[in-house]
Design an enzyme around this catalytic site. Sequence first.
Site, PDB file in Angstrom:
ATOM      1  N   PHE A 310       0.836  -1.196   0.000  1.00  0.00           N
ATOM      2  CA  PHE A 310       0.000   0.000   0.000  1.00  0.00           C
ATOM      3  C   PHE A 310       0.871   1.246   0.000  1.00  0.00           C
ATOM      4  CE2 PHE A 310      -2.394  -3.291   2.163  1.00  0.00           C
ATOM      5  CZ  PHE A 310      -3.674  -3.187   1.622  1.00  0.00           C
ATOM      6  N   ASP A 311       0.526   2.192  -0.838  1.00  0.00           N
ATOM      7  CA  ASP A 311       1.034   3.541  -0.642  1.00  0.00           C
ATOM      8  C   ASP A 311       0.288   4.098   0.558  1.00  0.00           C
ATOM      9  OD1 ASP A 311       2.349   6.022  -1.235  1.00  0.00           O
ATOM     10  OD2 ASP A 311       0.429   6.717  -2.031  1.00  0.00           O
TER      11      ASP A 311
END
Length: 617
Positions: A310-311
């Site tokens: 995930f960013d």
Amino acid sequence: MQRFIFKHKNLITLISGILIVTAFIARFVFDQMMIFEWNLIIASVIGIVPIAIQAYQALRVKVVSIDVLVTIAVIGAFLIQNFEESAIVTFLFLFGGWLESRTLNSTRSAIKELTEMAPEVALKQMDDGSFESVDIWDVDEGDILQVRTGGKVPVDGTVISGEGHVNEASITGEAYLVGKKTGSEVFAGTLLDNGTIQIEADKVGEDTTFGKIIEMVEEAQDSKSSAERFIDRFSKWYTPAVLLLAVVVYLFSSNIELAITILVLGCPGALVIGVPVSNVSGIGNGARQGVLFKGSEVMQNFSKVDTIFFDKTGTLTSGKPEVVDQVTYSDNPEVPNYLYSVEYESDHPLAKAIVEYLDGAERRVVDDTDVVKGGGIVAQLDGHRVAVGNKVLMDKEQVSFSHDMLDDLERFEANGNSIVMIAVDGVLEMMMGIRDAIREGVKEDLKHLKSLGVENLIVLSGDNQGTVDLVARELGLTEAHGNLLPEDKSEFVQQLQREGHIVAFVGDGVNDSPSLAHADIGIAMGSGTNVAIETSDVVLMNSEMSRLPHALGLTQATVRNMIQNIVIAIGVVVVLLMSVFLSDWMNMTIGMLVHELSILVVILNGMRLLRFKNNKL
């Protein structure tokens, strides 16, 4: 002639059915054997014509299709004067085709609904200021359009006057109302529930968000997964094998009726249709829920994902950070103006937070802007070199830090803040702590992903390690890595791929594009940049993380459904062929009836995916 026959194929099926019913009535009610036989002969002849044409077309391209098997079987039955079976087999095959077409169309209802929701007209402002209804294709970028209560928004645009509430279910999958006022973005295909607004067209036609949704769903439904391609190859060799088996049986037994029966029972119709109907239904469900899969292959790969990266900003967090702390190290009154001016040039969420925080500061002319990837911005203002960014950029600019400054930096990080600093001519002037709230419900969504078999949940961010660690602890993530450049994120993705993991990456920014491209499955938030959306394999149109567990659960259900259909299809063929040799009751008519029923079963089984819901734990 062929066009006429195919156009009236359903009518031929109906006439064939009526002739067969009439034949049996004549035999068993009125004892008219001549009418019985002639009705069956006529039903056989008219029924075999469209099937034989399709068989001929297949043979022209060197394909031994199901139609070829049925045509040979029916002609054989006709020649041995088994008119009852030749008539019934042709009718069942034609009726099965009609039934298959009807049920398959319902699995494509999602794209039909999307197409029907597409706006066809718009109220366009004319030269005299009045608004007239025009075809949607007559609208150009920059045109002023009016949308009234109950009307569809015709284009992607910006509200320039008026207020109202818009139902954005066609874009997000959620039917709640979103308030719109001057400056708000609106999207084509959404519905104005109340109010009247005027908008300036930003994107029109196929370039609108709605147009791209339709395009992506159409492409996805027309694409083939590896399973479908395998079935196609299998069928290409399977049908000639059945034909060869029938010939061998006839040569050894001299029983032409047995050989003809084998041709009918060996038809792989359910096998050919089972996998596509599962994929189309799964993609249709996703489209209704605001999840776009760019192809059947994506569905299959996504179901195997065991690691998701995930960013942080805009993905795990809301993407709307606020300045929560600030330390100033000089009395220079121009520092806020310099900071405001540099950040005004950027569309980064942290920059927007600073611009909002410094609202009222004076803008200066910014010269020679240089964006440092993963660091910040260096610019020239009023003859000064101004650097705005993180510690990496400050070190690169050889900015010195006192003990107090380092203490402030450590405190900011410990509090989970993203840190933005400004240095003028190599001297640190100000430090800001910016915090982005965790998205509501994300923690539960991540737990749901783990329950679906995802082993590793990892956050990768360009933000400082302290902030990233705080987010990871709060959300229960497996790993957290901060201070990363775009290429560093991509390397993490490739490293786990080399270790044998099936990897997905969730992001929304331009800097996420390399990782989205390298991951086995790239997942973009719908509110993200066009580059991220174009690079990805899956798009969450409403940008809500709650759609991610639904998407994963849906792909897993789709693959299970595919396997079920394959087992049903192969199982039916095996049982039918065994029954020919091990029983006395199996014949062409029963075999064709079971064959068509198996096609209907796999279609109905696939259609269950249209109602799939992946409820939270």
